[in-house]
Design a protein around this motif. Structure first.
Motif, PDB file in Angstrom:
ATOM      1  N   SER A  72     -27.030-117.414 -21.689  1.00  0.00           N
ATOM      2  CA  SER A  72     -27.497-116.137 -22.220  1.00  0.00           C
ATOM      3  C   SER A  72     -28.320-115.376 -21.189  1.00  0.00           C
ATOM      4  O   SER A  72     -28.140-114.174 -20.978  1.00  0.00           O
ATOM      5  N   TYR A  76     -27.413-111.741 -19.597  1.00  0.00           N
ATOM      6  CA  TYR A  76     -28.264-110.591 -19.854  1.00  0.00           C
ATOM      7  C   TYR A  76     -28.932-110.062 -18.588  1.00  0.00           C
ATOM      8  O   TYR A  76     -29.322-108.891 -18.531  1.00  0.00           O
ATOM      9  N   ARG A 200     -31.790-113.800 -28.539  1.00  0.00           N
ATOM     10  CA  ARG A 200     -31.053-112.932 -27.619  1.00  0.00           C
ATOM     11  C   ARG A 200     -31.811-111.633 -27.336  1.00  0.00           C
ATOM     12  O   ARG A 200     -31.772-111.114 -26.224  1.00  0.00           O
ATOM     13  N   MET A 204     -32.993-110.544 -23.469  1.00  0.00           N
ATOM     14  CA  MET A 204     -32.706-109.236 -22.889  1.00  0.00           C
ATOM     15  C   MET A 204     -33.999-108.520 -22.499  1.00  0.00           C
ATOM     16  O   MET A 204     -34.082-107.887 -21.430  1.00  0.00           O
TER      17      MET A 204
END
Length: 396
Positions: A72, A76, A200, A204
């Motif tokens: 992830s 990102y 998430r 980010m």
């Protein structure tokens, strides 16, 4: 089965173009970073060894969760830079590269290499400027003692740092710019769980901040040299005479008592006392370092929030909880933060973000970007508290 986050499976970095970055390096005595250990300033091998022994383990996490977090963050780090470019207008011509996801030992080694590079460059600049006093001071510094102290600081920071763009990390290859974006997976996981925010979204949000720093340095070609020169000038003005420094203590105490102890973002406190004991030349050099650091941090904070809920739906919740977390901590944590100057740094974020917001609201992002056009367009430390003065000076 669970594994420690400090054992995150982090294979070599991959850029968007697909080639691999370096494996996690071993000792620091290679390339130019080794010069920092051998120049009489700081023994970086000792610093790394000390920090490695003191560095605590990360949280308990399953292998599947670790793999997911790493994937992830890599994903990102690429998407975040695209969003930052859209908001800031910086770096449209630069290639997009993913960040390096590391564990705590990986961050430790990378951070020490970057610091060694910065201190070496600063010392070289100070010596080349003919700073005899700086040479006398550096000759008197115990590199092992400095290495032990640096190791303690790195160990503390190693459990706190979520991400970092190191502009002084050596280039991986001839076709890449120097600098390295690091995302410290175990610390990000720990913070996200403590804040109880969507995973998430938080990934980010962190990537937005660090990607902004990468663009700042890569889109502004003179910024690395400006920062290193400022540090070198500060070191060049150092005086090895303890007696002269102590002679300034009475005047410093009088300043504190009379309320003339400097900027509210650093005084009272350790940094404020350091400033009071400095010569006017040292203060001027430190002012430039603080001003540019405050601008960089505040601009990054502004951008990470300006991207907005379209990209990070829970951005307001994250900001509110993260701000409370920055100011929190137990007694020991607060004492250490104060000693390391981290409380002053937290105030840097707020002051720099307020400056950025005011200027963008007044002259737009294109007008704000005049700060990057040349060094004398950077705000002074005083202008950070009075952004309208900067707007008048630069835009008329």
């Amino acid at each position: 089965m669970s594994v420690r986050a400090s054992a995150f499976p982090v294979p070599p970095r991959r850029t968007v173009s697909g080639h691999a970055g370096p494996e996690r390096p071993g000792r620091i005595r290679d390339e130019r970073a080794a010069a920092g250990a051998g120049s009489g300033t700081i023994d970086w091998d000792l610093a790394v060894g000390t920090a490695a022994r003191l560095l605590g383990p990360g949280p308990e996490i399953s292998r599947a969760e670790a793999d997911s977090a790493v994937a992830s963050l890599r994903e990102y780090s690429v998407g975040a830079e695209t969003h930052v470019r859209e908001v800031t207008g910086l770096g449209a011509e630069l290639p997009v590269r993913s960040g390096d996801v590391v564990d705590r030992p990986g961050w430790l080694h990378c951070a020490s290499r970057g610091l060694a590079e910065l201190t070496e460059t600063a010392v070289e600049n100070a010596v080349s400027a003919g700073a005899e006093r700086s040479g006398e001071l550096l000759a008197a510094v115990s590199s092992r003692g400095a290495g032990l102290q640096a190791g303690v600081v790195l160990a503390y920071l190693g459990s706190k740092v979520l991400g970092q763009y190191d502009p002084f990390a050596p280039a991986v290859s001839a076709d890449e710019d120097p600098g390295r974006l690091l995302l410290v997976a175990p610390n990000i996981v720990t913070a996200q769980r403590a804040l109880d925010v969507p995973e998430r979204d938080f990934h980010m949000w962190v990537c937005l901040h660090e990607s902004t720093h990468r663009l700042q340095f890569n889109a502004v070609p003179w910024l690395r040299e400006y920062f290193a020169d400022s540090v070198g000038e500060l070191m060049g003005e150092m005086d090895g005479s303890t007696g002269e420094m102590l002679s300034r203590v009475p005047a410093a105490v009088r300043e504190v008592r009379s309320g003339r102890s400097g900027e509210a973002d650093t005084s009272p406190g350790v940094l404020g006392l350091v400033e009071l004991l400095q010569t006017p030349q040292q203060r001027a050099a430190l002012d430039r370092i603080i001003a540019v650091s405050t601008l960089l941090e505040g601009h990054a904070d502004h951008v990470m929030d300006a991207v907005g809920p379209r990209v990070v739906p829970s951005v307001r919740t994250i900001r509110e909880r993260f701000t409370r977390r920055r100011a929190g901590g137990g007694l020991l944590d607060r004492v250490l933060r104060s000693l390391l100057g981290m409380d002053a740094k937290i105030k840097q974020y707020a002051k720099g973000a307020e400056f950025t917001r005011h200027v963008v609201d007044t002259v737009g992002m294109d007008g704000f970007n005049a700060v990057w056009s040349r060094p004398d367009h950077l705000p002074t430390r005083a202008e950070l508290s009075a952004p309208a003065e900067w707007v008048r000076r630069v835009h008329g």
